[in-house]
Design an enzyme around this catalytic site. Structure first.
Site, short mmCIF file in Angstrom:
data_model
loop_
_atom_site.label_atom_id
_atom_site.label_comp_id
_atom_site.label_asym_id
_atom_site.label_seq_id
_atom_site.Cartn_x
_atom_site.Cartn_y
_atom_site.Cartn_z
N ASN A 143 0.86 -1.18 0.00
CA ASN A 143 0.00 0.00 0.00
C ASN A 143 0.90 1.23 0.00
O ASN A 143 1.48 1.58 1.03
CB ASN A 143 -0.89 -0.05 1.25
CG ASN A 143 -1.84 1.12 1.33
OD1 ASN A 143 -1.81 2.02 0.49
ND2 ASN A 143 -2.69 1.13 2.34
N ARG B 42 -2.72 -2.15 -3.32
CA ARG B 42 -3.89 -1.33 -3.11
C ARG B 42 -3.83 -0.15 -4.08
O ARG B 42 -2.83 0.57 -4.12
CB ARG B 42 -3.91 -0.80 -1.68
CG ARG B 42 -5.08 0.11 -1.46
CD ARG B 42 -5.01 0.83 -0.16
NE ARG B 42 -6.17 1.69 -0.03
CZ ARG B 42 -6.16 2.87 0.56
NH1 ARG B 42 -5.05 3.33 1.08
NH2 ARG B 42 -7.26 3.57 0.63
N HIS C 164 -13.16 3.09 0.13
CA HIS C 164 -13.20 2.08 1.22
C HIS C 164 -13.88 0.78 0.77
O HIS C 164 -14.37 0.01 1.60
CB HIS C 164 -13.98 2.59 2.47
CG HIS C 164 -13.29 3.68 3.22
ND1 HIS C 164 -13.98 4.69 3.84
CD2 HIS C 164 -11.99 3.91 3.48
CE1 HIS C 164 -13.13 5.51 4.44
NE2 HIS C 164 -11.91 5.06 4.24
N ARG D 8 -12.03 16.07 7.49
CA ARG D 8 -12.74 16.38 6.24
C ARG D 8 -14.18 16.77 6.53
O ARG D 8 -14.80 16.21 7.43
CB ARG D 8 -12.73 15.18 5.30
CG ARG D 8 -11.36 14.84 4.78
CD ARG D 8 -11.38 13.59 3.93
NE ARG D 8 -10.31 12.69 4.31
CZ ARG D 8 -10.26 11.40 4.02
NH1 ARG D 8 -11.23 10.85 3.31
NH2 ARG D 8 -9.24 10.66 4.41
N GLU E 198 -8.19 -4.94 5.55
CA GLU E 198 -8.08 -4.64 4.12
C GLU E 198 -6.92 -5.41 3.48
O GLU E 198 -7.00 -5.83 2.32
CB GLU E 198 -7.92 -3.13 3.92
CG GLU E 198 -9.22 -2.41 4.23
CD GLU E 198 -9.09 -0.90 4.35
OE1 GLU E 198 -9.32 -0.22 3.35
OE2 GLU E 198 -8.78 -0.41 5.45
#
Ligand code: AMP
Length: 399
Positions: free
Chosen positions: A7, A91, A180, A241, A384
Site C-alpha cells: 500500500n 492497493r 473504502h 474532512r 483490508e
C-alpha cells in the site's frame, strides 16, 4: 503460498506478507519519509519483534528494495528466496469506471491507471510508482491491482449521477465513485460467515468509521450506494474532512474569504470535520475525553458526527426498503462504544436496539444488538490487507 500486500502513499509504503494457507501475517512493516534524508523502515516479525532500518530511500523503488532485503534478512526476515512470494497485491485507490473487480496488471492496465490520475491526483501516482518499482524488482511475479472504488461499481445510476450538467459526467467523469470498497466488502462477507447466511439475501449497512469515514448500503451482496463521492471528501463528517456541505461554500471561501483554491481545498480536507468544529483534535479519544470534561465544542463536534451517521443509516434503510444488519468497523467503529451507542440512539423506530453490555467491546467480532432487536448490529474489525491478498489469489485462480 505467500502473498505480499503493498500500500503505497506519497511518502510512505505499508506492507504485509501473508501465508494464505493459514491467513497468518508472517511479517508487516512501514517505510516512512521516502524521498527525505531520514527515511526509516520499521519491520515487525510474527512475534512482534521490531527491526528498524534508518537510511535515505530516495524513491519507492529503493523503499521496496529495502523491504525485500528485510524479508530475506537472515535474522529478521521470514523467507529464504524472493520466489517464495507467489504474487503481489497492490492497493490502488482509483480504478475509475473501468474496473469493477481486481485485475492482473499489464501495460494496458498501467496505462488506464495513469488515465485515472486526474480523478485521484494525490493517491494514484504513488500507487503506480509502487507497482512499477515492484515490477522492476520482481519481473516474474504477478502483480494484481485491488481498487478502493471497484466494489461500488454496482451502484445504480440514480445513486452515482450528480444532479449537475450531464455533459460533465460524459466529458470529465464527474460522478460518485465511492471509496473504502475493500473494507466494506470484507466486513460484509465476514458478516455472512459469522451468521452462516448468504449475504445475497440481506440488506446491510456498513459503517467504516476511521480517520476517513464512509457508510455503504449493501443489498444482495452488492454496494448500491455509499457516502463518499467523486472524492473521499464527501459524505459524513470525518476527522478533518468536511463531508457533505453546500458546494457554494467552496466558492464563497475563494470569493469572499480571500482563500486561494488550494487554501480552500486544504481547509475542507485538513482543517474541517470534528477537528474544525472542536478546535481540539481529530482523534476521538481526545474528543470523547474533552466532551466529558465539559468542552462544549468537542461535544458539538461529536453530536454532529453522530447526527450525520444516523441520517445516513436511515436514508440507506429507506433506499433498501429496510435493513437486516448494521456493521461498525475501522478505528472509531471498532473501538468507540460511545460512538456506536450515540449513532443508533433513538433508532428503535427502525427496530434497532443496542445492548450496553455487549457494546462494551473493542476490536473483536461481537453482536452488540439486543436479542429482541429486529436489526442485528455487529462490530467487525476490518482487514483490508487480507482482503487484498484474497482478491489477488482469486484473480490468479480465475486466469
Ligand atoms: P483508522 O483511520 O481506521 O486507523 O482510525 C483511526 C481513528 O480511530 C483515530 O483517529 C481515533 O479517532 C479512533 N480511535 C482509535 N482508538 C480509539 C478508541 N479507543 N476510542 C475512540 N476512538 C478511537
Amino acid at each position: 503460498m505467500k502473498i505480499l500486500v503493498i500500500n503505497c502513499g506519497s511518502s510512505s509504503l505499508k506492507y504485509q506478507l501473508i501465508e494464505m494457507n493459514t491467513e497468518e501475517v508472517m511479517c508487516q512493516g512501514l517505510v516512512e519519509r521516502i524521498g527525505l534524508a531520514d527515511s526509516v523502515l520499521t519491520h515487525k516479525n510474527p512475534i512482534g519483534k521490531k527491526y528498524v532500518v534508518n537510511g535515505k530511500f530516495t524513491n519507492h523503488k529503493e523503499a521496496i528494495n529495502i523491504v525485500l532485503e528485510t524479508l530475506l534478512d537472515k535474522k529478521y526476515g521470514v523467507i529464504q528466496d524472493i520466489n517464495e512470494i507467489y504474487a503481489v497485491g497492490h492497493r490502488v485507490v482509483h480504478g475509475g469506471e473501468k474496473y469493477s473487480n481486481s485485475v492482473l496488471i499489464d501495460d494496458e492496465v498501467l496505462c488506464h491507471l495513469e488515465e485515472c490520475i486526474k480523478l485521484a491526483p494525490i493517491h494514484n501516482p504513488p500507487n503506480i510508482t509502487g507497482i512499477k518499482a515492484c515490477k522492476e524488482l520482481m519481473p516474474n511475479t504477478p502483480m494484481i491491482a485491488v481498487f478502493d472504488t471497484a466494489f461500488h461499481q454496482t451502484m445504480p445510476q440514480e445513486a452515482y449521477i450528480y444532479p449537475i450538467e450531464y455533459s460533465l459526467y460524459e466529458k470529465y467523469g464527474i460522478r460518485k465513485y465511492g471509496f473504502h470498497g475493500t473494507s466494506h466488502k470484507y466486513v460484509s462477507q465476514k458478516l455472512g460467515e459469522v451468521l452462516n447466511r448468504d449475504i445475497k439475501d440481506m440488506k446491510i449497512i456498513s459503517c467504516h468509521l476511521g480517520n476517513g469515514a464512509s457508510i455503504c448500503a449493501i443489498k444482495d451482496g452488492k454496494s448500491i450506494d455509499t457516502s463518499m463521492g467523486f472524492t473521499p471528501l464527501a459524505g459524513i463528517a470525518m476527522g478533518t474532512r468536511c463531508g457533505n456541505i453546500d458546494p457554494s461554500i467552496s466558492t464563497f471561501l475563494i470569493e469572499e474569504c480571500g482563500y486561494t483554491p488550494e487554501e480552500a481545498s486544504d481547509s475542507l480536507n485538513k482543517k474541517s470535520g470534528v477537528l474544525g468544529i472542536s478546535g481540539v483534535s481529530s482523534d476521538f479519544r481526545d474528543l470523547e475525553k474533552s466532551a466529558l470534561e465539559g468542552n462544549r465544542r468537542a461535544k458539538l463536534a461529536l453530536d454532529i458526527f453522530y447526527y450525520r451517521i444516523r441520517g445516513q443509516i436511515a436514508a440507506y434503510a429507506a433506499h433498501m426498503g429496510g435493513v437486516d444488519a448494521i456493521i461498525f468497523t475501522a478505528g472509531i467503529g471498532e473501538n468507540s462504544s460511545i460512538t456506536r451507542k450515540s449513532c443508533l440512539e433513538g433508532m428503535d423506530f427502525l427496530g434497532i436496539k443496542i445492548d450496553d453490555k455487549w457494546n462494551d467491546v473493542r476490536g473483536e467480532i461481537v453482536e452488540i444488538s439486543t436479542e429482541d432487536s429486529q436489526v442485528k448490529v455487529f462490530v467487525i474489525p476490518t482487514n483490508e490487507e487480507l482482503m487484498i491478498a484474497n482478491e489477488t489469489l482469486e484473480v490468479l485462480n480465475n486466469i
